[in-house]
Design an enzyme around this catalytic site. Structure first.
Site, PDB file in Angstrom:
ATOM      1  N   SER A 113       4.554  -4.463  -1.417  1.00  0.00           N
ATOM      2  CA  SER A 113       5.702  -4.731  -2.274  1.00  0.00           C
ATOM      3  C   SER A 113       6.792  -5.488  -1.504  1.00  0.00           C
ATOM      4  O   SER A 113       6.538  -6.547  -0.954  1.00  0.00           O
ATOM      5  CB  SER A 113       6.211  -3.415  -2.868  1.00  0.00           C
ATOM      6  OG  SER A 113       7.028  -3.631  -3.987  1.00  0.00           O
ATOM      7  N   ASP A 139       1.775  -4.185  -8.178  1.00  0.00           N
ATOM      8  CA  ASP A 139       2.564  -3.669  -7.071  1.00  0.00           C
ATOM      9  C   ASP A 139       1.792  -2.692  -6.184  1.00  0.00           C
ATOM     10  O   ASP A 139       1.319  -1.651  -6.641  1.00  0.00           O
ATOM     11  CB  ASP A 139       3.796  -2.964  -7.656  1.00  0.00           C
ATOM     12  CG  ASP A 139       4.863  -2.676  -6.629  1.00  0.00           C
ATOM     13  OD1 ASP A 139       4.562  -2.695  -5.420  1.00  0.00           O
ATOM     14  OD2 ASP A 139       6.013  -2.427  -7.025  1.00  0.00           O
TER      15      ASP A 139
END
Length: 306
Positions: free
Chosen positions: A70, A188
């Site tokens: 991320s 993510d």
């Protein structure tokens, strides 16, 4: 056209996967990476990564492998690509909501929202300005961690298009549209691996220095049904963070006290928090890079009976 993917074709002549699409490739004979740097997710808290990297740069300590998820994948990819901390900080200052939130009402009206509020195209364009070469060309080995939203697998992207790999790692579910890469629907990395120490070990890391800026459950103020839902996601991720921490040789956790998710305006003091945390553990960081002391793997072997 420069920078565009080169299409590949199967035997029937049908267009197949672009050859520079992000992908995972196991290193030949899995070479041992002496020191790996692992950078967690954490949204705007990820600016703290810059502070710690500033200390490593000043001390001339360079890891052999960087693994990020991320927000950590953005900073980690730029660092592994050879950018200085000053250059990464300048790039970070260009990040604003026009880059991060490219919501198109016309697109939404005509085609619907699909699987995300925003397509993330502007974010990828921003990344492409700074990550122009494929991952395997980086001077430091790098992997961006993403989640396969159809299988739950942890996916490491360590070759091919760096900008697209990082965009996949940052595609917050429900906010950014996930990416279909080599048959996988990727989003993510924080969903499955908020602090990817185990992936660093898989990629050959002997010693792991991890920077954990994941939002801890103890910082929350639960005052509404929405905040309670948010807290449930934090608690779930936190169990993974604790398990991954145990696999690292050294974990740096900056003091970033906030009862809400931070915004872009917090970047200056968050960077300072990362730098301060690294300076406070500088002796341990130097020892880890020097190779003194037992690694986490060696300690676990000693603790086994017999």
């Amino acid at each position: 056209m420069a920078g565009c993917a080169t299409p590949a074709f199967d035997r029937a002549g049908a267009q197949a996967i672009a050859v520079d699409e992000p992908d995972f490739a196991a290193p030949p004979e899995r070479p041992r990476r002496r020191v790996a740097l692992v950078l967690s997710g954490g949204s705007a808290r990820g600016f703290a990564h810059l502070g710690m990297l500033r200390v490593l740069e000043r001390e001339q300590l360079r890891p052999d492998l960087v693994v990020g998820t991320s927000a950590g994948s953005i900073v980690g990819a730029m660092y592994a690509s050879g950018m200085t901390i000053g250059e990464i900080k300048s790039a970070a200052e260009q990040l604003d909501w026009t880059v991060l939130f490219d919501f198109d009402p016309v697109r939404a009206a005509l085609n619907g929202l699909g699987l995300g509020l925003v397509p993330g195209i502007r974010l990828e364009q921003f990344l492409r300005l700074h990550l122009a070469t494929p991952i395997e060309s980086f001077p430091v080995a790098f992997a961006a961690v993403a989640a396969d939203m159809e299988t739950g697998d942890v996916v490491a992207l360590n070759r091919g298009d760096a900008a697209r790999a990082v965009r996949a790692s940052c595609a917050v579910p429900g906010v950014y549209a996930p990416l279909r890469i080599r048959g996988r629907l990727l989003a993510d990395g924080q969903v499955v691996s908020p602090l990817p120490v185990s992936m660093a070990r898989t990629l050959g890391a002997v010693r792991v220095l991890a920077l954990d800026v994941v939002y801890p459950p103890s910082h929350s103020e639960m005052s509404s049904p929405v905040s309670m839902l948010f807290q449930s996601l934090i608690v779930s991720a936190w169990r993974q963070v604790l398990a991954e921490r145990a696999l690292a040789d050294l974990v740096i956790t900056p003091e970033i006290r906030s009862t809400t998710q931070l915004g872009l305006g917090s970047r200056a003091w968050v960077i300072e928090a990362g730098e301060k945390a690294a300076e406070e553990r500088l002796g341990e960081i130097r020892a880890l890079f020097a190779g003194s002391g037992a690694t986490a793997i060696e300690m676990s072997l000693k603790e086994r009976p017999g």
